[in-house]
Design a protein around this motif. Structure first.
Motif, PDB file in Angstrom:
ATOM      1  N   SER A  42       0.828  -1.194   0.000  1.00  0.00           N
ATOM      2  CA  SER A  42       0.000   0.000   0.000  1.00  0.00           C
ATOM      3  C   SER A  42       0.869   1.253   0.000  1.00  0.00           C
ATOM      4  O   SER A  42       1.967   1.256   0.551  1.00  0.00           O
ATOM      5  CB  SER A  42      -0.891   0.021   1.251  1.00  0.00           C
ATOM      6  N   TYR A  44      -0.487   4.000   1.307  1.00  0.00           N
ATOM      7  CA  TYR A  44      -1.280   4.808   2.239  1.00  0.00           C
ATOM      8  C   TYR A  44      -0.417   5.788   3.023  1.00  0.00           C
ATOM      9  O   TYR A  44      -0.752   6.946   3.153  1.00  0.00           O
ATOM     10  CB  TYR A  44      -2.054   3.890   3.192  1.00  0.00           C
ATOM     11  N   ASN A  79      -8.891  11.695   0.130  1.00  0.00           N
ATOM     12  CA  ASN A  79      -7.683  10.887   0.193  1.00  0.00           C
ATOM     13  C   ASN A  79      -7.816   9.707  -0.766  1.00  0.00           C
ATOM     14  O   ASN A  79      -8.900   9.146  -0.910  1.00  0.00           O
ATOM     15  CB  ASN A  79      -7.453  10.388   1.625  1.00  0.00           C
ATOM     16  N   GLN A  83      -4.054  -0.294  -2.580  1.00  0.00           N
ATOM     17  CA  GLN A  83      -3.819  -1.493  -1.773  1.00  0.00           C
ATOM     18  C   GLN A  83      -3.754  -2.627  -2.770  1.00  0.00           C
ATOM     19  O   GLN A  83      -4.725  -2.901  -3.463  1.00  0.00           O
ATOM     20  CB  GLN A  83      -4.970  -1.702  -0.782  1.00  0.00           C
ATOM     21  N   HIS A  94     -11.488  -3.913   9.277  1.00  0.00           N
ATOM     22  CA  HIS A  94     -11.149  -2.534   9.637  1.00  0.00           C
ATOM     23  C   HIS A  94     -12.237  -1.616   9.097  1.00  0.00           C
ATOM     24  O   HIS A  94     -13.115  -2.045   8.342  1.00  0.00           O
ATOM     25  CB  HIS A  94      -9.780  -2.133   9.058  1.00  0.00           C
ATOM     26  N   ASN A  95     -12.184  -0.357   9.494  1.00  0.00           N
ATOM     27  CA  ASN A  95     -13.066   0.650   8.916  1.00  0.00           C
ATOM     28  C   ASN A  95     -12.228   1.870   8.576  1.00  0.00           C
ATOM     29  O   ASN A  95     -11.016   1.870   8.754  1.00  0.00           O
ATOM     30  CB  ASN A  95     -14.248   0.984   9.831  1.00  0.00           C
ATOM     31  N   HIS A  96     -12.866   2.901   8.065  1.00  0.00           N
ATOM     32  CA  HIS A  96     -12.163   4.114   7.648  1.00  0.00           C
ATOM     33  C   HIS A  96     -12.688   5.350   8.371  1.00  0.00           C
ATOM     34  O   HIS A  96     -12.795   6.417   7.786  1.00  0.00           O
ATOM     35  CB  HIS A  96     -12.257   4.281   6.124  1.00  0.00           C
ATOM     36  N   GLY A  97     -13.023   5.184   9.636  1.00  0.00           N
ATOM     37  CA  GLY A  97     -13.456   6.334  10.420  1.00  0.00           C
ATOM     38  C   GLY A  97     -14.950   6.353  10.648  1.00  0.00           C
ATOM     39  O   GLY A  97     -15.699   5.525  10.138  1.00  0.00           O
ATOM     40  N   ALA A 102     -16.195   5.654   1.955  1.00  0.00           N
ATOM     41  CA  ALA A 102     -14.969   5.051   1.448  1.00  0.00           C
ATOM     42  C   ALA A 102     -15.346   4.318   0.167  1.00  0.00           C
ATOM     43  O   ALA A 102     -16.526   4.125  -0.128  1.00  0.00           O
ATOM     44  CB  ALA A 102     -14.375   4.093   2.475  1.00  0.00           C
ATOM     45  N   THR A 104     -13.838   1.227  -2.919  1.00  0.00           N
ATOM     46  CA  THR A 104     -12.864   0.271  -3.430  1.00  0.00           C
ATOM     47  C   THR A 104     -13.038   0.182  -4.934  1.00  0.00           C
ATOM     48  O   THR A 104     -14.144  -0.065  -5.423  1.00  0.00           O
ATOM     49  CB  THR A 104     -13.078  -1.124  -2.802  1.00  0.00           C
ATOM     50  N   SER A 148     -17.953   4.869   5.611  1.00  0.00           N
ATOM     51  CA  SER A 148     -16.595   4.685   6.148  1.00  0.00           C
ATOM     52  C   SER A 148     -16.565   3.832   7.404  1.00  0.00           C
ATOM     53  O   SER A 148     -15.602   3.105   7.647  1.00  0.00           O
ATOM     54  CB  SER A 148     -15.962   6.044   6.453  1.00  0.00           C
ATOM     55  N   GLN A 149     -17.593   3.915   8.229  1.00  0.00           N
ATOM     56  CA  GLN A 149     -17.581   3.187   9.481  1.00  0.00           C
ATOM     57  C   GLN A 149     -17.935   1.711   9.345  1.00  0.00           C
ATOM     58  O   GLN A 149     -17.851   0.957  10.304  1.00  0.00           O
ATOM     59  CB  GLN A 149     -18.504   3.849  10.517  1.00  0.00           C
TER      60      GLN A 149
END
Length: 156
Positions: A42, A44, A79, A83, A94-97, A102, A104, A148-149
């Motif tokens: 990644s 990131y 952003n 990946q 996982h999550n993104h906040g 988000a 893919t 995102s969550q």
């Protein structure tokens, strides 16, 4: 009797127009694969080797236009990162906040050897208590937007 469905988890699934014409140049611009633990490669944390942002903005704009229309309000990208995974790599849940969206993009995807992102329901199944998940039926050039969550993962 009235049945209410007050909580929904939207996942928006689009196809990037003319993906096959963008794909070769986009993949060429990605940073080299450098394995980071078990989750693949990644950019990131370090985008110094990444020069795909201009091309990304070009091909993503028609999709964002559709997403904005479907959402009914302005949407912007804050952003972008890549990946990449090889056989045996995975990305744990996982999550993104806690707010926003988000996405893919399935840039180089073969369903016979790759698996799509799996999303985990924030609710359990009401009768059994079992967790529920959803893996969208994607193809190369598809992009999936999700809250995102929402917990999600990539299988090896």
């Amino acid at each position: 009797m009235t049945l209410h469905h007050p909580f929904k988890v939207p996942i928006f699934h689009y196809c990037v127009p003319n993906w096959s014409s963008y794909k070769p140049t986009f993949l060429e611009k990605l940073p080299p694969y450098e394995r980071n633990g078990e989750s693949g490669s990644s950019d990131y944390r370090d985008k110094s080797k990444s020069n795909y942002f201009g091309l990304f903005n070009e091909f993503i704009e028609p999709v964002l236009k559709e997403f904005r229309r479907d959402m009914g309000h302005e949407v912007y990208i804050s952003n972008v990162w890549t990946q990449r995974a090889r056989k045996g790599d995975h990305h744990c849940s996982h999550n993104h906040g806690s707010s926003g969206w988000a996405a893919t993009l399935y840039a180089d995807y073969n369903p016979t050897i790759h698996s799509a992102t799996t999303f985990i329901s924030p609710f359990t199944e009401f009768s059994s208590g079992y967790h529920m998940d959803f893996t969208p039926p994607v193809k190369e050039g598809d992009i999936v937007f999700f809250p995102s969550q929402l917990l999600h993962y990539a299988n090896p």
